[in-house]
Design an enzyme around this catalytic site. Structure first.
Site, PDB file in Angstrom:
ATOM      1  N   LYS A  59       0.881  -1.120   0.041  1.00 54.09           N
ATOM      2  CA  LYS A  59       0.141   0.102   0.134  1.00 54.09           C
ATOM      3  C   LYS A  59       0.849   1.295  -0.037  1.00 54.09           C
ATOM      4  O   LYS A  59       1.957   1.298   0.365  1.00 54.09           O
ATOM      5  CB  LYS A  59      -0.907   0.034   1.046  1.00 54.09           C
ATOM      6  CG  LYS A  59      -0.244   0.120   2.515  1.00 54.09           C
ATOM      7  CD  LYS A  59      -1.112   0.257   3.780  1.00 54.09           C
ATOM      8  CE  LYS A  59      -0.279   0.248   4.992  1.00 54.09           C
ATOM      9  NZ  LYS A  59      -1.163   0.351   6.193  1.00 54.09           N
TER      10      LYS A  59
ATOM     11  N   ARG B 165     -10.495   0.743  14.764  1.00 49.43           N
ATOM     12  CA  ARG B 165     -10.386   1.102  13.847  1.00 49.43           C
ATOM     13  C   ARG B 165     -11.245   0.365  12.633  1.00 49.43           C
ATOM     14  O   ARG B 165     -12.584   0.481  12.859  1.00 49.43           O
ATOM     15  CB  ARG B 165      -8.955   1.297  13.312  1.00 49.43           C
ATOM     16  CG  ARG B 165      -8.735   2.257  11.899  1.00 49.43           C
ATOM     17  CD  ARG B 165      -7.028   2.142  11.912  1.00 49.43           C
ATOM     18  NE  ARG B 165      -6.578   1.145  11.438  1.00 49.43           N
ATOM     19  CZ  ARG B 165      -5.389   1.112  10.936  1.00 49.43           C
ATOM     20  NH1 ARG B 165      -4.410   1.680  11.284  1.00 49.43           N
ATOM     21  NH2 ARG B 165      -5.022  -0.231  10.609  1.00 49.43           N
TER      22      ARG B 165
ATOM     23  N   HIS C 290      -6.291  -6.628  13.188  1.00 52.18           N
ATOM     24  CA  HIS C 290      -5.186  -6.029  13.125  1.00 52.18           C
ATOM     25  C   HIS C 290      -4.840  -5.410  14.544  1.00 52.18           C
ATOM     26  O   HIS C 290      -5.615  -5.101  15.173  1.00 52.18           O
ATOM     27  CB  HIS C 290      -5.383  -4.744  12.087  1.00 52.18           C
ATOM     28  CG  HIS C 290      -3.913  -4.122  11.822  1.00 52.18           C
ATOM     29  ND1 HIS C 290      -2.983  -4.567  11.263  1.00 52.18           N
ATOM     30  CD2 HIS C 290      -3.537  -2.962  12.132  1.00 52.18           C
ATOM     31  CE1 HIS C 290      -1.947  -4.038  10.970  1.00 52.18           C
ATOM     32  NE2 HIS C 290      -2.180  -2.566  11.497  1.00 52.18           N
TER      33      HIS C 290
ATOM     34  N   ARG D 208       1.337 -10.704   7.559  1.00 56.63           N
ATOM     35  CA  ARG D 208       0.899  -9.618   6.817  1.00 56.63           C
ATOM     36  C   ARG D 208       1.898  -8.489   6.989  1.00 56.63           C
ATOM     37  O   ARG D 208       1.507  -7.148   7.377  1.00 56.63           O
ATOM     38  CB  ARG D 208      -0.451  -9.171   6.954  1.00 56.63           C
ATOM     39  CG  ARG D 208      -1.222  -8.330   6.034  1.00 56.63           C
ATOM     40  CD  ARG D 208      -2.787  -8.194   6.583  1.00 56.63           C
ATOM     41  NE  ARG D 208      -2.784  -7.545   7.644  1.00 56.63           N
ATOM     42  CZ  ARG D 208      -3.403  -8.220   8.840  1.00 56.63           C
ATOM     43  NH1 ARG D 208      -3.842  -9.110   8.667  1.00 56.63           N
ATOM     44  NH2 ARG D 208      -3.576  -7.438   9.993  1.00 56.63           N
TER      45      ARG D 208
ATOM     46  N   CYS E  94      14.211  23.924   4.549  1.00 54.31           N
ATOM     47  CA  CYS E  94      13.285  24.633   3.748  1.00 54.31           C
ATOM     48  C   CYS E  94      12.492  24.057   2.539  1.00 54.31           C
ATOM     49  O   CYS E  94      12.754  22.489   2.394  1.00 54.31           O
ATOM     50  CB  CYS E  94      14.414  25.588   2.778  1.00 54.31           C
ATOM     51  SG  CYS E  94      15.385  26.706   3.622  1.00 54.31           S
ATOM     52  N   MET E  95      11.933  24.550   1.754  1.00 48.75           N
ATOM     53  CA  MET E  95      10.941  23.652   0.772  1.00 48.75           C
ATOM     54  C   MET E  95      11.792  22.914  -0.249  1.00 48.75           C
ATOM     55  O   MET E  95      11.548  21.709  -0.443  1.00 48.75           O
ATOM     56  CB  MET E  95      10.057  24.649   0.084  1.00 48.75           C
ATOM     57  CG  MET E  95       9.168  23.720  -1.047  1.00 48.75           C
ATOM     58  SD  MET E  95       8.081  24.888  -2.027  1.00 48.75           S
ATOM     59  CE  MET E  95       6.724  25.530  -0.627  1.00 48.75           C
TER      60      MET E  95
END
Length: 389
Positions: free
Chosen positions: A47, A145, A176, A232, A325-326
């Site tokens: 995932k 969940r 889970h 898993r 920074c970016m």
């Protein structure tokens, strides 16, 4: 030039930074997880673009390593794998009421049902197509969940009716953990016991639960009693430790599959007392050399790791000087540095090789190693090495 360097050089020529994904490491990690969990099978979780490693690349490497199943959260990820020609058994577990569940039925994807409405949606899609849908049932054993939490008995009745109608084929039942990374936490035993009870209810209703699975990466490595028919693992597939307080990747026979490399784009001398980066949160304590690494929070470098995140330059590790920074970070390389523009630096790599790790960055940013690898951004070119020919 090493074989790895030879493989990456053409793809990275002119790039300021890039991600190298070692498919061979993924393959070997899965083989090790299978060795530890046998006779249970391995479902490799891919995932989130395989935790940032590349969905299709990781899926194929995991299967080559011995995984018999693949797992993804989003239905779209499962469909992408099928479109890429991946035919292995494939489980998905998140979809909204508006989702095209029929596409999953057509593609032979196992859909997780977690509520009466989700089971009803899958049954409707199966009826429309005149063929049973492959489903797995998820029971919430205490995580709070996804999964059926308060009326498992009622859900078992609905599921039994759908199986009897041949609208669905139940291929597995799962849950889970909430605290698998703390193997002795009381919830671990409590959830296993609840899971066994839930399986017994299915069997009591005449429904074969199919493959039983509960263990994530942490439980795969630390709790053999939770292996059941299938484990898993996710994080461990990519060579990271889900229990860093209990051991580094190498302690579990794992190897990191992601390496993030950049080239210095600026190297310059600075006087003592020079403020560095926004807000001058770092000031040079002596005359020194500053190196500019063209990676920032737009690429996935955590902003919270300013002043602490480690970068390897010329065999020595330096913390980020000042704010992230970016698009860039600055390093104080010291007065005796001989670094030059174009020199390669390692931002993220293999701990056993003395390189900064995802765990190092996680500790610097106050987060978890999962987040470090999954956040590496798409503008960083991906280079794959170690694929089987």
């Amino acid at each position: 030039m090493t074989s790895s360097a030879a493989a990456t050089a053409p793809a990275t020529a002119g790039a300021s930074a890039w991600v190298t994904v070692d498919a061979g490491a993924i393959r070997q990690n899965v083989a090790e997880l299978l060795r530890r969990s046998a006779p249970a099978e391995v479902l490799a979780v891919v995932k989130g673009d395989a935790y940032g490693h590349g969905l299709v690349t990781a899926a194929r490497a995991a299967l080559a390593g011995g995984a018999t199943w693949l797992g993804v959260a989003q239905l779209d990820e499962a469909l992408r794998l099928r479109a890429a020609g991946v035919e292995a058994p494939l489980l998905t577990w998140l979809f909204p009421p508006q989702a095209d569940v029929g596409a999953a039925v057509d593609a032979g994807i196992d859909v997780t049902v977690t509520s009466p409405w989700s089971l009803e949606a899958v049954v409707a899609a199966a009826r429309d197509r005149g063929r049973p849908a492959r489903v797995q049932a998820k029971v919430d054993t205490g995580l709070g969940r996804g999964g059926v939490l308060t009326d498992w008995s009622g859900f078992v009745g609905l599921l039994a009716a759908a199986v009897a109608e041949e609208a669905v084929e139940l291929t597995g039942t799962w849950s889970h953990f909430a605290w698998a990374d703390a193997p002795r936490h009381p919830t671990v035993r409590a959830q296993q016991e609840r899971f066994v009870e839930a399986l017994a209810e299915l069997e009591g209703a005449g429904v074969d639960p199919g493959l039983r699975h509960l263990a994530n990466s942490a439980a795969t490595l630390t709790n053999p009693s939770a292996h059941f028919d299938l484990v898993r693992p996710g994080l461990a597939v990519y060579g990271l430790s889900p229990v860093p307080d209990l051991g580094a990747p190498a302690d579990f026979g794992l190897r990191e599959a992601m390496r993030v490399t950049a080239r210095l784009t600026s190297v310059k001398r600075a006087r003592a007392g020079q403020g560095v980066s926004y807000g001058h949160e770092y000031t040079t304590g002596r005359d020194t050399v500053l190196g500019l690494v063209p990676l920032g929070y737009a690429d996935g470098v955590p902003r919270h790791a300013g002043g602490r995140g480690p970068v390897l330059v010329g065999g020595r590790t330096y913390p980020v000087a000042g704010r992230v920074c970016m698009d860039q970070v600055v390093l104080d390389l010291g007065p005796d540095s001989h670094a030059e523009p174009g020199d390669e630096v390692v931002v993220l790599g293999v701990g056993a090789a003395g390189e900064p790790t995802a765990q190092d960055w996680a500790e610097a940013a106050g987060t978890i190693n999962y987040e470090i690898v999954t956040r590496m951004g798409p503008r960083l070119p991906r280079v794959v090495v170690g694929e089987e020919q």
